[in-house]
Design a protein around this motif. Structure first.
Motif, PDB file in Angstrom:
ATOM      1  N   ILE A   3       0.843  -1.205   0.000  1.00  0.00           N
ATOM      2  CA  ILE A   3       0.000   0.000   0.000  1.00  0.00           C
ATOM      3  C   ILE A   3       0.871   1.245   0.000  1.00  0.00           C
ATOM      4  O   ILE A   3       0.587   2.213  -0.717  1.00  0.00           O
ATOM      5  CB  ILE A   3      -0.955  -0.009   1.206  1.00  0.00           C
ATOM      6  CG1 ILE A   3      -1.992  -1.120   1.037  1.00  0.00           C
ATOM      7  CG2 ILE A   3      -1.641   1.333   1.375  1.00  0.00           C
ATOM      8  CD1 ILE A   3      -2.894  -1.312   2.224  1.00  0.00           C
ATOM      9  N   LEU A   4       1.940   1.243   0.778  1.00  0.00           N
ATOM     10  CA  LEU A   4       2.825   2.405   0.801  1.00  0.00           C
ATOM     11  C   LEU A   4       3.489   2.622  -0.557  1.00  0.00           C
ATOM     12  O   LEU A   4       3.622   3.755  -1.017  1.00  0.00           O
ATOM     13  CB  LEU A   4       3.890   2.235   1.886  1.00  0.00           C
ATOM     14  CG  LEU A   4       3.380   2.318   3.324  1.00  0.00           C
ATOM     15  CD1 LEU A   4       4.506   1.996   4.291  1.00  0.00           C
ATOM     16  CD2 LEU A   4       2.791   3.675   3.608  1.00  0.00           C
ATOM     17  N   ARG A   5       3.883   1.537  -1.218  1.00  0.00           N
ATOM     18  CA  ARG A   5       4.497   1.647  -2.536  1.00  0.00           C
ATOM     19  C   ARG A   5       3.498   2.212  -3.545  1.00  0.00           C
ATOM     20  O   ARG A   5       3.824   3.084  -4.348  1.00  0.00           O
ATOM     21  CB  ARG A   5       5.017   0.274  -2.970  1.00  0.00           C
ATOM     22  CG  ARG A   5       5.951   0.325  -4.142  1.00  0.00           C
ATOM     23  CD  ARG A   5       6.638  -1.006  -4.430  1.00  0.00           C
ATOM     24  NE  ARG A   5       5.696  -2.121  -4.527  1.00  0.00           N
ATOM     25  CZ  ARG A   5       5.630  -3.138  -3.653  1.00  0.00           C
ATOM     26  NH1 ARG A   5       6.439  -3.179  -2.622  1.00  0.00           N
ATOM     27  NH2 ARG A   5       4.750  -4.103  -3.816  1.00  0.00           N
ATOM     28  N   LEU A   6       2.245   1.725  -3.482  1.00  0.00           N
ATOM     29  CA  LEU A   6       1.213   2.248  -4.384  1.00  0.00           C
ATOM     30  C   LEU A   6       0.909   3.712  -4.084  1.00  0.00           C
ATOM     31  O   LEU A   6       0.668   4.507  -4.998  1.00  0.00           O
ATOM     32  CB  LEU A   6      -0.062   1.409  -4.260  1.00  0.00           C
ATOM     33  CG  LEU A   6       0.015  -0.002  -4.832  1.00  0.00           C
ATOM     34  CD1 LEU A   6      -1.240  -0.783  -4.477  1.00  0.00           C
ATOM     35  CD2 LEU A   6       0.208   0.042  -6.332  1.00  0.00           C
ATOM     36  N   CYS A  10       1.050   6.817  -6.638  1.00  0.00           N
ATOM     37  CA  CYS A  10      -0.104   7.688  -6.864  1.00  0.00           C
ATOM     38  C   CYS A  10       0.208   9.144  -6.541  1.00  0.00           C
ATOM     39  O   CYS A  10      -0.421  10.045  -7.076  1.00  0.00           O
ATOM     40  CB  CYS A  10      -1.288   7.217  -6.023  1.00  0.00           C
ATOM     41  SG  CYS A  10      -1.951   5.636  -6.580  1.00  0.00           S
ATOM     42  N   ARG A  11       1.159   9.373  -5.667  1.00  0.00           N
ATOM     43  CA  ARG A  11       1.525  10.736  -5.290  1.00  0.00           C
ATOM     44  C   ARG A  11       1.943  11.535  -6.526  1.00  0.00           C
ATOM     45  O   ARG A  11       1.653  12.710  -6.637  1.00  0.00           O
ATOM     46  CB  ARG A  11       2.663  10.692  -4.265  1.00  0.00           C
ATOM     47  CG  ARG A  11       3.197  12.030  -3.850  1.00  0.00           C
ATOM     48  CD  ARG A  11       2.314  12.678  -2.841  1.00  0.00           C
ATOM     49  NE  ARG A  11       2.964  13.893  -2.364  1.00  0.00           N
ATOM     50  CZ  ARG A  11       2.320  14.965  -2.029  1.00  0.00           C
ATOM     51  NH1 ARG A  11       1.005  14.965  -2.054  1.00  0.00           N
ATOM     52  NH2 ARG A  11       2.936  16.026  -1.621  1.00  0.00           N
ATOM     53  N   TYR A  55       2.658   1.785  11.462  1.00  0.00           N
ATOM     54  CA  TYR A  55       1.513   2.114  10.611  1.00  0.00           C
ATOM     55  C   TYR A  55       1.274   3.613  10.464  1.00  0.00           C
ATOM     56  O   TYR A  55       0.288   4.016   9.876  1.00  0.00           O
ATOM     57  CB  TYR A  55       0.257   1.441  11.158  1.00  0.00           C
ATOM     58  CG  TYR A  55       0.366  -0.059  11.139  1.00  0.00           C
ATOM     59  CD1 TYR A  55       0.191  -0.774   9.967  1.00  0.00           C
ATOM     60  CD2 TYR A  55       0.697  -0.775  12.285  1.00  0.00           C
ATOM     61  CE1 TYR A  55       0.313  -2.144   9.925  1.00  0.00           C
ATOM     62  CE2 TYR A  55       0.824  -2.157  12.258  1.00  0.00           C
ATOM     63  CZ  TYR A  55       0.631  -2.824  11.075  1.00  0.00           C
ATOM     64  OH  TYR A  55       0.765  -4.180  11.043  1.00  0.00           O
ATOM     65  N   ILE A  56       2.168   4.426  10.971  1.00  0.00           N
ATOM     66  CA  ILE A  56       1.994   5.874  10.846  1.00  0.00           C
ATOM     67  C   ILE A  56       2.005   6.286   9.376  1.00  0.00           C
ATOM     68  O   ILE A  56       1.306   7.205   8.970  1.00  0.00           O
ATOM     69  CB  ILE A  56       3.062   6.626  11.667  1.00  0.00           C
ATOM     70  CG1 ILE A  56       2.716   6.501  13.145  1.00  0.00           C
ATOM     71  CG2 ILE A  56       3.138   8.090  11.259  1.00  0.00           C
ATOM     72  CD1 ILE A  56       3.672   7.193  14.070  1.00  0.00           C
ATOM     73  N   ARG A  60      -2.011   8.891   5.825  1.00  0.00           N
ATOM     74  CA  ARG A  60      -2.468   9.593   4.617  1.00  0.00           C
ATOM     75  C   ARG A  60      -3.386   8.697   3.787  1.00  0.00           C
ATOM     76  O   ARG A  60      -4.374   9.153   3.227  1.00  0.00           O
ATOM     77  CB  ARG A  60      -1.263  10.035   3.804  1.00  0.00           C
ATOM     78  CG  ARG A  60      -1.606  10.955   2.662  1.00  0.00           C
ATOM     79  CD  ARG A  60      -0.362  11.699   2.219  1.00  0.00           C
ATOM     80  NE  ARG A  60      -0.609  12.506   1.078  1.00  0.00           N
ATOM     81  CZ  ARG A  60      -1.026  13.765   1.111  1.00  0.00           C
ATOM     82  NH1 ARG A  60      -1.250  14.340   2.260  1.00  0.00           N
ATOM     83  NH2 ARG A  60      -1.231  14.444   0.011  1.00  0.00           N
ATOM     84  N   PHE A  61      -3.049   7.402   3.745  1.00  0.00           N
ATOM     85  CA  PHE A  61      -3.917   6.461   3.042  1.00  0.00           C
ATOM     86  C   PHE A  61      -5.304   6.445   3.650  1.00  0.00           C
ATOM     87  O   PHE A  61      -6.305   6.512   2.934  1.00  0.00           O
ATOM     88  CB  PHE A  61      -3.316   5.050   3.083  1.00  0.00           C
ATOM     89  CG  PHE A  61      -4.305   3.980   2.711  1.00  0.00           C
ATOM     90  CD1 PHE A  61      -4.620   3.759   1.388  1.00  0.00           C
ATOM     91  CD2 PHE A  61      -4.944   3.228   3.690  1.00  0.00           C
ATOM     92  CE1 PHE A  61      -5.552   2.789   1.041  1.00  0.00           C
ATOM     93  CE2 PHE A  61      -5.867   2.255   3.350  1.00  0.00           C
ATOM     94  CZ  PHE A  61      -6.175   2.033   2.024  1.00  0.00           C
ATOM     95  N   TRP A  62      -5.398   6.366   4.984  1.00  0.00           N
ATOM     96  CA  TRP A  62      -6.706   6.316   5.638  1.00  0.00           C
ATOM     97  C   TRP A  62      -7.458   7.624   5.472  1.00  0.00           C
ATOM     98  O   TRP A  62      -8.689   7.634   5.367  1.00  0.00           O
ATOM     99  CB  TRP A  62      -6.561   5.939   7.111  1.00  0.00           C
ATOM    100  CG  TRP A  62      -6.237   4.495   7.272  1.00  0.00           C
ATOM    101  CD1 TRP A  62      -5.098   3.954   7.760  1.00  0.00           C
ATOM    102  CD2 TRP A  62      -7.065   3.385   6.886  1.00  0.00           C
ATOM    103  NE1 TRP A  62      -5.159   2.593   7.709  1.00  0.00           N
ATOM    104  CE2 TRP A  62      -6.349   2.203   7.186  1.00  0.00           C
ATOM    105  CE3 TRP A  62      -8.326   3.270   6.320  1.00  0.00           C
ATOM    106  CZ2 TRP A  62      -6.864   0.937   6.940  1.00  0.00           C
ATOM    107  CZ3 TRP A  62      -8.834   2.007   6.074  1.00  0.00           C
ATOM    108  CH2 TRP A  62      -8.115   0.861   6.386  1.00  0.00           C
ATOM    109  N   GLN A  63      -6.744   8.740   5.436  1.00  0.00           N
ATOM    110  CA  GLN A  63      -7.410  10.014   5.177  1.00  0.00           C
ATOM    111  C   GLN A  63      -8.051   9.994   3.792  1.00  0.00           C
ATOM    112  O   GLN A  63      -9.201  10.382   3.620  1.00  0.00           O
ATOM    113  CB  GLN A  63      -6.422  11.174   5.266  1.00  0.00           C
ATOM    114  CG  GLN A  63      -6.033  11.545   6.668  1.00  0.00           C
ATOM    115  CD  GLN A  63      -5.040  12.691   6.680  1.00  0.00           C
ATOM    116  OE1 GLN A  63      -4.409  13.002   5.665  1.00  0.00           O
ATOM    117  NE2 GLN A  63      -4.895  13.319   7.819  1.00  0.00           N
TER     118      GLN A  63
END
Length: 112
Positions: A3-6, A10-11, A55-56, A60-63
């Protein structure tokens, strides 16, 4: 990690507005924000807090996820409202067309 890589990929595709504007303006006062920053910078002692540090990066993903869900719900409500309006307009059109059909059949009789 996936998810972080994706999210990093996407950024690059974000619009300028998404890059500049925050999703949620903070409702905390300045002193409360500073206190929260200090707490986040402290080294955690408890195992649960240490595990949460991993998980910090997902914040941004959860936002974004929550924003997308809220927009989805808003669009569902707007669609339901438009469907109701469409149904009302169809009923009005049917009554109008029924009145026109009656007028064509009996043009000399006055309508009540």
């Amino acid at each position: 990690q996936r998810i972080l890589r994706l999210a990093e990929m996407c950024r690059r595709l974000e619009t300028e507005e998404e890059k500049v504007l925050p999703f949620y303006p903070s409702s905390l006062a300045e002193c409360e924000q500073q206190k929260a920053r200090r707490i986040l910078e402290e080294i955690p002692n408890e195992p649960l807090v240490r595990a949460m540090q991993d998980y910090i990066g997902l914040e941004r993903f959860w936002q974004r996820f929550n924003k997308a869900k809220l927009e989805e719900k808003a669009l569902e409500q707007a669609r339901a409202a438009l469907a109701n309006r469409n149904q009302d307009l169809r009923k009005l059109l049917q009554r109008y067309l029924a009145g026109v059909a009656i007028n064509q059949k009996v043009p000399r009789d006055p309508q009540p």
